[in-house]
Design a protein around this motif. Structure first.
Motif, short mmCIF file in Angstrom:
data_model
loop_
_atom_site.label_atom_id
_atom_site.label_comp_id
_atom_site.label_asym_id
_atom_site.label_seq_id
_atom_site.Cartn_x
_atom_site.Cartn_y
_atom_site.Cartn_z
N PHE B 88 1.09 -1.16 -0.05
CA PHE B 88 -0.22 0.06 0.08
C PHE B 88 0.95 1.40 -0.09
N MET B 89 2.03 1.30 0.76
CA MET B 89 2.69 2.36 0.66
C MET B 89 3.49 2.72 -0.30
N ALA B 90 3.76 1.59 -1.10
CA ALA B 90 4.54 1.75 -2.49
C ALA B 90 3.53 2.22 -3.48
N VAL B 91 2.36 1.41 -3.79
CA VAL B 91 1.36 1.90 -4.35
C VAL B 91 0.95 3.35 -4.14
N SER B 92 0.99 3.90 -2.97
CA SER B 92 0.86 5.23 -2.72
C SER B 92 2.01 6.16 -3.03
N LYS B 93 2.94 5.53 -3.68
CA LYS B 93 4.17 6.14 -4.08
C LYS B 93 4.82 7.20 -2.82
N LEU B 94 4.69 6.62 -1.66
CA LEU B 94 5.43 7.07 -0.44
C LEU B 94 6.96 6.95 -0.88
N THR B 95 7.70 8.02 -0.57
CA THR B 95 9.11 8.01 -0.90
C THR B 95 9.97 7.85 0.45
N ARG B 96 11.18 7.91 0.39
CA ARG B 96 12.22 7.50 1.62
C ARG B 96 11.95 8.64 2.44
N SER B 97 11.61 9.86 1.97
CA SER B 97 11.39 10.84 2.85
C SER B 97 9.81 11.02 3.27
N GLY B 98 9.14 10.34 2.90
CA GLY B 98 7.74 10.03 3.53
C GLY B 98 7.52 9.55 4.99
N LEU B 99 6.68 9.87 5.46
CA LEU B 99 6.17 9.39 6.99
C LEU B 99 5.19 8.43 7.19
N LEU B 100 5.38 7.68 8.11
CA LEU B 100 4.08 6.50 8.44
C LEU B 100 3.70 7.33 9.94
N ILE B 101 2.45 7.25 9.89
CA ILE B 101 1.92 7.55 11.40
C ILE B 101 1.06 6.63 11.57
N VAL B 102 1.36 6.08 12.89
CA VAL B 102 0.73 4.94 13.56
C VAL B 102 -0.31 5.23 14.65
N PHE B 103 -1.30 4.82 14.38
CA PHE B 103 -2.52 4.93 15.33
C PHE B 103 -3.19 3.76 15.73
N GLY B 104 -2.83 3.51 16.85
CA GLY B 104 -3.28 2.27 17.52
C GLY B 104 -2.54 1.69 18.49
N GLY B 105 -2.66 0.36 18.94
CA GLY B 105 -2.06 0.13 20.05
C GLY B 105 -0.65 -0.59 19.90
N GLY B 106 -0.40 -1.54 20.63
CA GLY B 106 0.89 -2.55 20.55
C GLY B 106 0.87 -3.25 19.17
N VAL B 107 0.09 -3.84 18.57
CA VAL B 107 -0.06 -4.17 17.44
C VAL B 107 0.19 -3.41 16.25
N ALA B 108 -0.50 -2.36 16.07
CA ALA B 108 -0.32 -1.36 15.21
C ALA B 108 1.12 -0.63 15.33
N GLY B 109 1.77 -0.54 16.53
CA GLY B 109 2.95 0.20 16.75
C GLY B 109 4.05 -0.90 16.20
N ASP B 110 3.90 -2.08 16.59
CA ASP B 110 4.82 -3.26 16.20
C ASP B 110 4.96 -3.48 14.77
N LEU B 111 3.78 -3.48 14.01
CA LEU B 111 3.48 -3.79 12.73
C LEU B 111 4.04 -2.60 11.92
N GLY B 112 3.58 -1.57 12.47
CA GLY B 112 3.79 -0.12 11.58
C GLY B 112 5.29 0.30 11.94
N GLY B 113 5.96 0.19 12.89
CA GLY B 113 7.27 0.34 13.24
C GLY B 113 8.18 -0.51 12.26
N PHE B 114 7.84 -1.58 12.51
CA PHE B 114 8.55 -2.51 11.57
C PHE B 114 8.63 -2.30 10.20
N ALA B 115 7.24 -1.73 9.51
CA ALA B 115 7.07 -1.54 7.97
C ALA B 115 7.76 -0.23 7.94
N ALA B 116 8.05 0.64 8.84
CA ALA B 116 8.66 1.78 8.80
C ALA B 116 10.34 1.70 8.54
#
Lengths: 370, 370
Positions: B88-116
């Motif tokens: 989804f990030m790639a299809v949204s053409k997020l670049t290296r200088s883009g930002l991921l905002i993680v909104f949720g608990g530990g599951v979202a944080g762990d998953l999102g942090g690893f994606a980032a």
């Protein structure tokens, strides 16, 4: 045996290079790793030829190991195969102090390096590169990655091996196509960093002559890469020069769905396009002023069995270049040549890129006769 | 607004803590990130309640964003969901200088942090933790991970957020069970580092009283965690103390297939087991010598609605503890208490572990009446 030391502070490591090192792999690994538990990630093609020799060497050195083989080819660099590998490591009860030994080319190196980077948030790995491409390129730099449906190398990490064991005799069984693909990266190092090295490459008549000098050639490329990687481990500056030919090359690989062109073939075409692109911008010396840079590169690529033309329309590349990691939003950074042995980074807008590509397409650059 | 600065050299960042911060998220992000392109990874449960407020705040700050929601629960921490998110990030053409905002608990944080951590080999991310567990625990430390079929958190990376925005008012809509799960981690910090804090926790009569002091409680826990993380970012030493209750807890979670116990419940039982274990070894003061450590912990856990007994046979835990990242081959490291507020690491063999567990099982520790 030649040994090149890559100095990256706590991530420093050695590359040992010589013919016949495979039989000493276990002993060499023992020098840097005290654990006795390892997983071998192996590309099935070289594994059939050399696996038993590596296993014998590991066993003699007292290294217990389980083997996970992957099919050859880019399709193994997927998240699905990564998960299978990681789960194999977990089921084998590999701990944080365990070791992953990667036996194969760039695909195994990228996949295995990323698995080592992320398994339990990072374990040690040793690389035994089996292709020319991986011996000259993938074994220095610590870039690891897998592919996404939407693009190549979009997921990865920086993770340095603890040791690289490069046995140049393994190259004897490569297909001509794979050998040529590796030569594209050799030519790249010469083109961006070392004109004398470029000139010396024009003197080899065939693969047999190249093989005789292979320990030197591999050492030379690793050493050239070492200089920029030590300066710029995280790839935020000068290391970008190593991407010469790769921005166009990745686009060609993607359009060809990783089937049509192997990596080195994409890079070969990409380097030629980058020279033509620079010439069109007036930043790379034109062939017409007695400085036949395009021709010299084209001749050397052809002499090494690499493609110098494609029937993929050049305009198709533009869309695939914006998601490249080197791109920043609407801007694209391209590595161009100021001369043979001297590269630089140029930044331009997507519109400008498209306009120049259209001119190159009209001139049928890399798409037939000039 | 309280601000805690986490000092990790080039990975340093701030945690802002207060009720109502959600509406200022866009402006706070603008202070640390100049790009205007972001992806929001959101847990669907808090997103339904609070998503529009976050979107308004981002839009007001000029941050263009696309939203990727995940189902609540541990099953979203899989390699398959990770790949969907990355694509989804790639299809949204997020670049290296883009930002991921993680909104949720530990599951979202762990998953999102690893994606980032892995998207294009690492991009920035901002965390907006929505559960008590993630506000007190996941937002400090930079540990990110997903699960494998064979175990929890076996794949991950160390990747620090650029900013954490903690709005304690978001906790008002948590279920009692989730709120209690978070309190297990609060109690953990007190038990291993701060006896006074432990004593103060015994004074709150109910959730409403806790909520009134929540900005202070969250700040206190983050500050206690900060001290060990700053000392030991890569988790090779003192930071291991944070694992109090987790080695047993993860085993319980795994056996319960992440359905039966939420994380905090596993930790609650795990802490009690660790105290009983230390007492059995003679390393933790016995309740019988006028120092009722087990009872004090059990009472506080019960007062906070946490389980203190299980019908999972204790011997089943042994096999699931050897693959834990804290384990090293045949040795297992356990965090035990020397006293309330004072933790240490004990190393023992798997055989020794099994023998002690058998004694605890016979004494029906955590498996009914003592």
């Amino acid at each position: 045996m030649k040994t090149l030391h890559i100095n990256l502070q706590e991530h420093s490591y050695d590359i040992h290079i010589d013919g016949g090192l495979l039989d000493h792999a276990g002993a060499l690994i023992r020098q840097i790793h005290s654990g006795s538990q390892a997983i071998v990630l192996a590309d099935e093609t070289p594994w059939k030829l050399y696996g038993s020799r590596l296993e014998t060497s590991l066993t003699q050195a007292g290294i217990k190991h389980s083997v996970f083989t992957i099919p050859s080819g880019e399709s193994s660099k997927s998240m699905a195969v990564l998960e299978e590998l990681l789960d194999f490591m977990a089921v084998s009860k590999l701990t944080r102090s365990g070791l992953l030994i990667v036996f194969g080319g760039g695909v195994a190196g990228d996949l295995g390096g990323f698995a080592a980077a992320t398994y339990m948030r990072g374990i040690d790995f040793v690389q035994i590169p089996t292709t020319l491409l991986s011996q000259v390129d993938s074994s220095v730099g610590g870039k690891t990655a897998v592919n996404l449906p939407s693009g190549k190398n979009l997921v990865g990490a920086f993770h340095q091996p603890r040791l690289v064991i490069t046995d140049t005799e393994l190259l004897a069984t490569l297909s001509d196509r794979e050998f040529s693909g590796g030569m594209a990266e050799v030519i790249k190092y010469a083109a961006i960093f070392d004109r004398d090295f470029f000139d010396s490459l024009t003197e080899y008549q065939n693969r047999r002559e190249l093989m005789e000098e292979m320990p030197y050639i591999v050492y030379k490329c690793c050493d050239l890469k070492r200089i920029v990687v030590e300066e710029d481990e995280r790839d935020t500056g000068r290391r970008m020069l190593l991407n010469f030919g790769h921005t166009f090359g990745h686009a060609l690989e993607t359009i060809g769905q990783y089937q049509r062109y192997i990596h080195g073939e994409g890079v070969a075409l990409g380097m030629l396009l980058a020279v033509a692109f620079g010439q069109e911008l007036g930043l790379t010396p034109s062939d017409e002023i007695g400085h036949p840079l395009f021709t010299a590169l084209k001749d050397l690529l052809e002499a090494n069995g690499l493609p110098t033309s494609t029937d993929i329309p050049l305009m198709d590349l533009v869309e695939h270049m914006t998601i490249d990691k080197k791109a920043d939003g609407s801007k694209i950074r391209l590595v161009l040549l100021e001369d043979l042995g001297e590269a630089f980074v140029d930044t331009l807008t997507k519109d400008h890129l498209a306009a120049v590509m259209e001119t190159l397409a009209q001139r049928r650059i890399c798409g037939g006769d000039l």
